[in-house]
Scaffold this motif. Structure first.
Motif, PDB file in Angstrom:
ATOM      1  N   ASP A   1     -32.637  17.721  26.481  1.00 53.67           N
ATOM      2  CA  ASP A   1     -32.311  18.480  25.692  1.00 53.67           C
ATOM      3  C   ASP A   1     -32.578  18.652  24.392  1.00 53.67           C
ATOM      4  OD1 ASP A   1     -30.977  19.757  28.453  1.00 53.67           O
ATOM      5  OD2 ASP A   1     -28.798  18.404  28.205  1.00 53.67           O
ATOM      6  N   VAL A   2     -32.553  17.089  24.435  1.00 53.80           N
ATOM      7  CA  VAL A   2     -32.517  16.976  22.722  1.00 53.80           C
ATOM      8  C   VAL A   2     -33.163  15.470  22.308  1.00 53.80           C
ATOM      9  CG1 VAL A   2     -30.446  16.992  22.247  1.00 53.80           C
ATOM     10  CG2 VAL A   2     -31.831  17.246  20.251  1.00 53.80           C
ATOM     11  N   ALA A   3     -34.396  15.527  21.417  1.00 54.02           N
ATOM     12  CA  ALA A   3     -34.659  13.820  21.772  1.00 54.02           C
ATOM     13  C   ALA A   3     -34.166  13.847  20.100  1.00 54.02           C
ATOM     14  CB  ALA A   3     -36.317  13.461  21.470  1.00 54.02           C
ATOM     15  N   VAL A   4     -33.145  12.554  20.090  1.00 54.44           N
ATOM     16  CA  VAL A   4     -33.442  12.319  18.198  1.00 54.44           C
ATOM     17  C   VAL A   4     -34.311  11.230  17.530  1.00 54.44           C
ATOM     18  CG1 VAL A   4     -31.542  10.814  17.180  1.00 54.44           C
ATOM     19  CG2 VAL A   4     -30.754  12.622  18.538  1.00 54.44           C
ATOM     20  N   THR A   5     -34.877  11.750  16.388  1.00 58.01           N
ATOM     21  CA  THR A   5     -35.907  11.388  16.294  1.00 58.01           C
ATOM     22  C   THR A   5     -35.964  10.421  14.728  1.00 58.01           C
ATOM     23  OG1 THR A   5     -36.602  12.857  13.887  1.00 58.01           O
ATOM     24  CG2 THR A   5     -37.932  12.992  17.768  1.00 58.01           C
ATOM     25  N   GLY A   6     -34.673   9.939  15.098  1.00 51.01           N
ATOM     26  CA  GLY A   6     -34.180   9.307  13.934  1.00 51.01           C
ATOM     27  C   GLY A   6     -32.442   8.366  13.758  1.00 51.01           C
TER      28      GLY A   6
ATOM     29  N   ALA B   1     -31.988  11.459  23.827  1.00 47.54           N
ATOM     30  CA  ALA B   1     -33.556  10.861  24.290  1.00 47.54           C
ATOM     31  C   ALA B   1     -33.294  10.382  22.877  1.00 47.54           C
ATOM     32  CB  ALA B   1     -34.152  11.328  24.667  1.00 47.54           C
ATOM     33  N   GLY B   2     -33.865   8.665  22.558  1.00 46.55           N
ATOM     34  CA  GLY B   2     -33.720   8.545  21.565  1.00 46.55           C
ATOM     35  C   GLY B   2     -34.462   6.985  21.950  1.00 46.55           C
ATOM     36  N   GLY B   3     -34.309   6.430  20.631  1.00 47.16           N
ATOM     37  CA  GLY B   3     -35.102   4.935  20.309  1.00 47.16           C
ATOM     38  C   GLY B   3     -36.752   5.446  20.329  1.00 47.16           C
ATOM     39  N   PRO B   4     -37.484   3.883  19.972  1.00 47.30           N
ATOM     40  CA  PRO B   4     -38.840   3.983  19.369  1.00 47.30           C
ATOM     41  C   PRO B   4     -39.627   6.159  19.900  1.00 47.30           C
ATOM     42  CG  PRO B   4     -38.442   2.480  19.404  1.00 47.30           C
ATOM     43  CD  PRO B   4     -36.946   3.441  20.099  1.00 47.30           C
ATOM     44  N   HIS B   5     -39.820   5.470  20.849  1.00 49.82           N
ATOM     45  CA  HIS B   5     -40.440   6.212  22.234  1.00 49.82           C
ATOM     46  C   HIS B   5     -40.310   7.865  21.770  1.00 49.82           C
ATOM     47  CE1 HIS B   5     -43.283   7.950  25.033  1.00 49.82           C
ATOM     48  NE2 HIS B   5     -42.422   8.444  25.222  1.00 49.82           N
ATOM     49  N   ALA B   6     -38.630   8.132  21.285  1.00 49.41           N
ATOM     50  CA  ALA B   6     -38.235   9.395  20.645  1.00 49.41           C
ATOM     51  C   ALA B   6     -38.847   9.970  19.042  1.00 49.41           C
ATOM     52  CB  ALA B   6     -37.074   9.524  20.939  1.00 49.41           C
TER      53      ALA B   6
ATOM     54  N   VAL C   1     -30.254   8.113  26.449  1.00 47.61           N
ATOM     55  CA  VAL C   1     -31.380   6.795  26.933  1.00 47.61           C
ATOM     56  C   VAL C   1     -32.370   6.501  25.533  1.00 47.61           C
ATOM     57  CG1 VAL C   1     -33.132   6.865  28.720  1.00 47.61           C
ATOM     58  CG2 VAL C   1     -31.510   8.910  29.425  1.00 47.61           C
ATOM     59  N   SER C   2     -32.104   5.667  25.717  1.00 52.13           N
ATOM     60  CA  SER C   2     -33.417   4.995  24.536  1.00 52.13           C
ATOM     61  C   SER C   2     -34.280   3.716  24.966  1.00 52.13           C
ATOM     62  CB  SER C   2     -32.500   4.114  23.857  1.00 52.13           C
ATOM     63  OG  SER C   2     -32.627   3.062  22.614  1.00 52.13           O
TER      64      SER C   2
END
Length: 292
Positions: free
Chosen positions: A160-165, A136-141, A106-107
């Motif tokens: 489960d995990v957020a990708v902050t990059g 989860a990703g995207g600018p919010h993450a 999800v972005s």
């Protein structure tokens, strides 16, 4: 809101590191038949001028880049769903290649965070034994990753995990998980093992939770600030993402096939080009627009 930065001299990946990772995953992908759905969260209540038309006539750069990276790495069974076009999409009812996907990404931008959490909450309706790994990703993450995890016992719904990059972080996460995944093992199970054995500690750009109850975050682990790609020529072609788009629909489910190529120009006449990484104001719609 400004992001922290890495120590000067340690901001960038080593030259060729992303290229090597892409090549390594192509070999790994042959042993793992993964299906992936990438959703772009969009809250139609936030539509405003002067973007009232452009927001639905542009397939965002972020989800296209992620989809392109997945296909380039050998994971061909990937679909991109834009809530701009698919307001009724329900993750709990998604099927790709006739099965529940292994990965659900999800972005989201910050102003679409409610829809982002609604998508995560709906995906978690899938039985835990079959549930995809929720990323989860995207600018919010990137800016507010902790909001993607719940500490409310009444509503234990977290990613489960957020990708902050960027793409490199996601591909590194997959590389770590697949390196220990057993044959036929669910991706969530493999992720939890990677998390608990410290296999993710060396991947900057991740945030994930620990807790005794599924979906309830009692502790969050932040692996630090990502390293950036210095040479954009190492990135996969962003064009690949265009052939992964779900066609506009009022259905809650996915179509058997992605949007046909001859309809893309009509539905997404505005495109974008990535010119740089690391801008603190960057978002999934940013970069330079190009009109077809």
């Amino acid at each position: 809101m400004e992001l922290p930065r890495r120590t000067r001299g340690d901001e960038l990946l080593r030259p060729g590191e992303l290229t090597a990772l892409r090549q390594r995953l192509r070999k790994t992908a042959l042993r793992h038949d993964l299906a992936t759905v990438i959703a772009c969260a969009f809250d139609h209540r936030t539509r405003m001028l002067p973007f009232i038309f452009a927001d639905t006539y542009m397939a965002p750069a972020g989800v296209r880049a992620v989809g392109s990276a997945m296909v380039d790495a050998g994971f061909e069974k990937t679909r991109i769903v834009l809530q701009q076009w698919n307001r009724s999409f329900r993750p709990c009812r998604m099927r790709l290649d006739g099965r529940i996907p292994d990965l659900f990404l999800v972005s989201s931008m910050g102003l679409h965070s409610q829809q982002c959490m609604a998508l995560i909450r709906d995906a978690r309706r899938i039985d835990a034994s079959e549930r995809p790994l929720i990323i989860a990703g995207g600018p919010h993450a990137v800016y507010q990753p902790y909001e993607l995890f719940s500490n409310n016992p009444i509503d234990p719904n977290s990613a489960d995990v957020a990708v902050t990059g960027e793409e490199f972080v996601l591909l590194s996460l997959l590389d770590a998980i697949l390196s220990i995944r057993g044959k036929g093992e669910p991706m969530r199970s493999a992720f939890f093992r990677a998390r608990d054995t410290g296999a993710l500690d060396g991947t900057p750009g991740l945030v994930y939770s620990r807790g005794r109850e599924d979906g309830l975050a009692e502790e969050l682990v932040d692996t630090g600030v990502q390293r950036l790609v210095g040479d954009l020529d190492e990135l996969p072609s962003p064009v690949l993402g265009y052939r992964l788009l779900e066609a506009p629909s009022r259905k809650a489910t996915l179509a058997a096939n992605a949007l046909s190529a001859d309809r893309i120009r009509k539905l997404s006449p505005i495109s974008s080009l990535v010119l740089t990484f690391g801008c603190k104001f960057a978002c999934q719609y940013c970069s330079i627009p190009a009109y077809n």
